[in-house]
Design a protein around this motif. Sequence first.
Motif, PDB file in Angstrom:
ATOM      1  N   LYS A 257      18.997  16.359  18.289  1.00 56.70           N
ATOM      2  CA  LYS A 257      18.906  16.867  19.657  1.00 56.70           C
ATOM      3  C   LYS A 257      19.127  18.376  19.708  1.00 56.70           C
ATOM      4  CE  LYS A 257      20.247  12.574  21.998  1.00 56.70           C
ATOM      5  NZ  LYS A 257      21.235  11.931  22.908  1.00 56.70           N
ATOM      6  N   ASP A 258      19.951  18.883  18.767  1.00 50.53           N
ATOM      7  CA  ASP A 258      20.202  20.327  18.733  1.00 50.53           C
ATOM      8  C   ASP A 258      19.344  21.020  17.669  1.00 50.53           C
ATOM      9  OD1 ASP A 258      21.455  19.187  16.574  1.00 50.53           O
ATOM     10  OD2 ASP A 258      23.302  20.348  16.747  1.00 50.53           O
ATOM     11  N   PHE A 259      18.173  20.449  17.388  1.00 50.77           N
ATOM     12  CA  PHE A 259      17.244  21.049  16.425  1.00 50.77           C
ATOM     13  C   PHE A 259      16.950  22.499  16.795  1.00 50.77           C
ATOM     14  CE2 PHE A 259      12.669  21.952  15.534  1.00 50.77           C
ATOM     15  CZ  PHE A 259      12.777  22.092  14.165  1.00 50.77           C
ATOM     16  N   GLN A 260      17.019  23.378  15.800  1.00 50.32           N
ATOM     17  CA  GLN A 260      16.778  24.798  16.026  1.00 50.32           C
ATOM     18  C   GLN A 260      15.278  25.061  15.947  1.00 50.32           C
ATOM     19  OE1 GLN A 260      19.189  27.027  13.245  1.00 50.32           O
ATOM     20  NE2 GLN A 260      21.020  25.811  13.689  1.00 50.32           N
ATOM     21  N   THR A 261      14.637  25.152  17.104  1.00 50.04           N
ATOM     22  CA  THR A 261      13.183  25.344  17.149  1.00 50.04           C
ATOM     23  C   THR A 261      12.808  26.675  16.506  1.00 50.04           C
ATOM     24  OG1 THR A 261      13.345  26.327  19.343  1.00 50.04           O
ATOM     25  CG2 THR A 261      12.984  23.951  19.224  1.00 50.04           C
ATOM     26  N   PRO A 262      11.654  26.729  15.853  1.00 47.93           N
ATOM     27  CA  PRO A 262      11.289  27.921  15.072  1.00 47.93           C
ATOM     28  C   PRO A 262      11.154  29.200  15.877  1.00 47.93           C
ATOM     29  CG  PRO A 262       9.438  26.402  15.272  1.00 47.93           C
ATOM     30  CD  PRO A 262      10.635  25.674  15.749  1.00 47.93           C
ATOM     31  N   ASN A 263      10.727  29.122  17.131  1.00 47.82           N
ATOM     32  CA  ASN A 263      10.511  30.318  17.939  1.00 47.82           C
ATOM     33  C   ASN A 263      11.509  30.457  19.081  1.00 47.82           C
ATOM     34  OD1 ASN A 263       8.159  31.104  16.431  1.00 47.82           O
ATOM     35  ND2 ASN A 263       7.033  29.481  17.504  1.00 47.82           N
ATOM     36  N   GLY A 264      12.570  29.661  19.041  1.00 49.72           N
ATOM     37  CA  GLY A 264      13.593  29.756  20.063  1.00 49.72           C
ATOM     38  C   GLY A 264      13.227  29.097  21.379  1.00 49.72           C
ATOM     39  N   GLU A 265      12.100  28.360  21.415  1.00 53.02           N
ATOM     40  CA  GLU A 265      11.721  27.674  22.635  1.00 53.02           C
ATOM     41  C   GLU A 265      12.597  26.442  22.831  1.00 53.02           C
ATOM     42  OE1 GLU A 265       8.477  26.309  19.663  1.00 53.02           O
ATOM     43  OE2 GLU A 265      10.241  27.611  19.701  1.00 53.02           O
ATOM     44  N   SER A 266      12.505  25.834  24.017  1.00 47.13           N
ATOM     45  CA  SER A 266      13.289  24.624  24.261  1.00 47.13           C
ATOM     46  C   SER A 266      12.777  23.505  23.364  1.00 47.13           C
ATOM     47  CB  SER A 266      13.177  24.204  25.728  1.00 47.13           C
ATOM     48  OG  SER A 266      11.871  23.773  26.024  1.00 47.13           O
ATOM     49  N   ARG A 267      13.672  22.529  23.104  1.00 47.60           N
ATOM     50  CA  ARG A 267      13.243  21.425  22.237  1.00 47.60           C
ATOM     51  C   ARG A 267      12.097  20.644  22.859  1.00 47.60           C
ATOM     52  NH1 ARG A 267      13.372  16.385  20.476  1.00 47.60           N
ATOM     53  NH2 ARG A 267      14.108  15.884  18.357  1.00 47.60           N
ATOM     54  N   SER A 268      12.126  20.461  24.186  1.00 51.52           N
ATOM     55  CA  SER A 268      11.063  19.707  24.858  1.00 51.52           C
ATOM     56  C   SER A 268       9.723  20.434  24.750  1.00 51.52           C
ATOM     57  CB  SER A 268      11.421  19.462  26.328  1.00 51.52           C
ATOM     58  OG  SER A 268      11.602  20.688  27.009  1.00 51.52           O
ATOM     59  N   ALA A 269       9.746  21.763  24.885  1.00 55.95           N
ATOM     60  CA  ALA A 269       8.503  22.531  24.755  1.00 55.95           C
ATOM     61  C   ALA A 269       7.978  22.452  23.327  1.00 55.95           C
ATOM     62  CB  ALA A 269       8.743  23.987  25.154  1.00 55.95           C
ATOM     63  N   ALA A 271       8.558  19.989  21.225  1.00 49.41           N
ATOM     64  CA  ALA A 271       8.085  18.620  21.009  1.00 49.41           C
ATOM     65  C   ALA A 271       6.704  18.413  21.619  1.00 49.41           C
ATOM     66  CB  ALA A 271       9.076  17.624  21.607  1.00 49.41           C
ATOM     67  N   ASP A 272       6.462  18.967  22.792  1.00 45.41           N
ATOM     68  CA  ASP A 272       5.140  18.854  23.423  1.00 45.41           C
ATOM     69  C   ASP A 272       4.076  19.536  22.563  1.00 45.41           C
ATOM     70  OD1 ASP A 272       6.196  17.460  25.548  1.00 45.41           O
ATOM     71  OD2 ASP A 272       6.368  19.215  26.855  1.00 45.41           O
ATOM     72  N   ASP A 273       4.430  20.680  22.002  1.00 43.20           N
ATOM     73  CA  ASP A 273       3.484  21.394  21.149  1.00 43.20           C
ATOM     74  C   ASP A 273       3.167  20.595  19.885  1.00 43.20           C
ATOM     75  OD1 ASP A 273       2.049  23.953  20.345  1.00 43.20           O
ATOM     76  OD2 ASP A 273       3.478  23.755  18.685  1.00 43.20           O
ATOM     77  N   ARG A 274       4.203  20.005  19.277  1.00 45.00           N
ATOM     78  CA  ARG A 274       3.990  19.199  18.073  1.00 45.00           C
ATOM     79  C   ARG A 274       3.127  17.978  18.388  1.00 45.00           C
ATOM     80  NH1 ARG A 274       3.420  21.148  14.027  1.00 45.00           N
ATOM     81  NH2 ARG A 274       3.914  19.272  12.834  1.00 45.00           N
ATOM     82  N   SER A 276       0.824  17.722  20.684  1.00 38.08           N
ATOM     83  CA  SER A 276      -0.569  18.143  20.873  1.00 38.08           C
ATOM     84  C   SER A 276      -1.240  18.479  19.548  1.00 38.08           C
ATOM     85  CB  SER A 276      -0.620  19.357  21.808  1.00 38.08           C
ATOM     86  OG  SER A 276      -0.027  20.499  21.200  1.00 38.08           O
ATOM     87  N   ARG A 277      -0.446  18.893  18.558  1.00 39.48           N
ATOM     88  CA  ARG A 277      -1.008  19.257  17.259  1.00 39.48           C
ATOM     89  C   ARG A 277      -1.229  18.044  16.347  1.00 39.48           C
ATOM     90  NH1 ARG A 277      -0.402  24.696  15.559  1.00 39.48           N
ATOM     91  NH2 ARG A 277       0.512  26.050  17.153  1.00 39.48           N
ATOM     92  N   ILE A 278      -0.566  16.928  16.666  1.00 38.05           N
ATOM     93  CA  ILE A 278      -0.632  15.760  15.782  1.00 38.05           C
ATOM     94  C   ILE A 278      -1.534  14.657  16.342  1.00 38.05           C
ATOM     95  CG2 ILE A 278       0.718  13.895  14.735  1.00 38.05           C
ATOM     96  CD1 ILE A 278       3.072  15.859  14.588  1.00 38.05           C
ATOM     97  N   GLU A 279      -1.359  14.335  17.614  1.00 41.25           N
ATOM     98  CA  GLU A 279      -2.103  13.212  18.196  1.00 41.25           C
ATOM     99  C   GLU A 279      -3.594  13.531  18.308  1.00 41.25           C
ATOM    100  OE1 GLU A 279       1.086  10.813  21.009  1.00 41.25           O
ATOM    101  OE2 GLU A 279      -0.234  12.295  21.927  1.00 41.25           O
ATOM    102  N   GLY A 280      -4.406  12.519  17.963  1.00 42.19           N
ATOM    103  CA  GLY A 280      -5.849  12.631  18.145  1.00 42.19           C
ATOM    104  C   GLY A 280      -6.503  13.704  17.324  1.00 42.19           C
ATOM    105  N   LYS A 281      -5.920  14.037  16.170  1.00 42.09           N
ATOM    106  CA  LYS A 281      -6.493  15.101  15.335  1.00 42.09           C
ATOM    107  C   LYS A 281      -7.219  14.550  14.120  1.00 42.09           C
ATOM    108  CE  LYS A 281      -4.945  18.328  17.972  1.00 42.09           C
ATOM    109  NZ  LYS A 281      -5.870  19.100  18.819  1.00 42.09           N
ATOM    110  N   GLY A 282      -7.722  13.349  14.212  1.00 39.09           N
ATOM    111  CA  GLY A 282      -8.412  12.761  13.075  1.00 39.09           C
ATOM    112  C   GLY A 282      -7.423  12.375  11.987  1.00 39.09           C
ATOM    113  N   LYS A 283      -7.851  12.406  10.761  1.00 38.92           N
ATOM    114  CA  LYS A 283      -7.003  11.985   9.646  1.00 38.92           C
ATOM    115  C   LYS A 283      -6.037  13.090   9.246  1.00 38.92           C
ATOM    116  CE  LYS A 283      -7.227  10.117   4.956  1.00 38.92           C
ATOM    117  NZ  LYS A 283      -8.124   9.738   3.827  1.00 38.92           N
TER     118      LYS A 283
END
Length: 339
Positions: A257-269, A271-274, A276-283
């Motif tokens: 829960k206290d994961f240190q995000t790489p760019n200092g953004e909120s964890r929820s932001a 997670a949303d970015d991750r 979008s980068r993973i789901e529906g991206k083919g294999k």
Amino acid sequence: MRTITKSALAIASLLASLYGQAAFADDASDASKLYKAGQLNEALKKIDAALTQKPKDAQMRFLKGIILTEQNKSAEAITIFTKLTEDFPELPEPYNNLAVLYASNGQYQKASVALEMAIRTNPTYGTAHENLGDVYAKLASQSYDKALQLDSNNATAKLKLNLVKNLIGNTTGGTNPKLNPPAAPTPTTTPVAAAAPMSPTSSAVTKAPEPKPENKAPSKPAAPVINDKDNVITTVESWAKAWSNQDVNKYLAHYAKDFQTPNGESRSAWADDRRSRIEGKGKISVRIEDLSVKVDDNSATVRFKQYYSSDRLSSTSRKVLVMTKHDGKWLIKQERSGS
């Protein structure tokens, strides 16, 4: 009326926290000693007391399942081990013990499914492989028996049934009914370390209940031998697998829960970015090599070479994960690329 300063409140809070941790460690240690002494009811009381402090602690819950098994409380033990497989899907031992209970009740199909999950979680888990062979042998003997009931002159079925009986060493065609519970994990004096799932320091084994003659159980129970380093490796492999399978919920569950995000953004932001980068991206394929782990109490540093490939991108990089243990479960607190 006396005024309490913020500083005094902080000290009081810290002392209360330390007292709670000490109480958990004492109850966990006492529970293990009582179990090894054969005082099962007293051990259960200590376990329940420890679980009021840390209800998700894997080690205490696992020991409770073992004790319930020895007390012939199969339904309650099944509930314990089933919940452990849900909360700690990366651990093979709860699946194995669940299979032993299913088999002792004659539920061989359920036993085989649980053992296959144990092996999928840890392909090198020899106990589960042997138990699965026992279960398959029992299922085979039942099928051959059925074939002979339908055609008593079926010489091939009769031969195969005799082969199975000789293989498993039981004239009834079942598996060996011995069920030896694993050694009780002995909690350390460090409260959080005591929460590490299934890390035994004793080889004591007590006599287990005999199953009904008509419902034979596999010969080998779970022997909880996983240490912190093994847990960390299994967790990282599970993380990479969830990523490859594009199971985003499971992937994100590996992060604290206290994961240190790489760019200092909120964890929820983040997670949303991750997502979008993973789901529906083919294999997607994520492969890990040259993995090394350094564990220091409740922290671990993992270094490895990561091979990533998708329909649009292939890359190789060095990756470092800083992990922390919470309620017996290893989670990623920091992730970075480079050595």
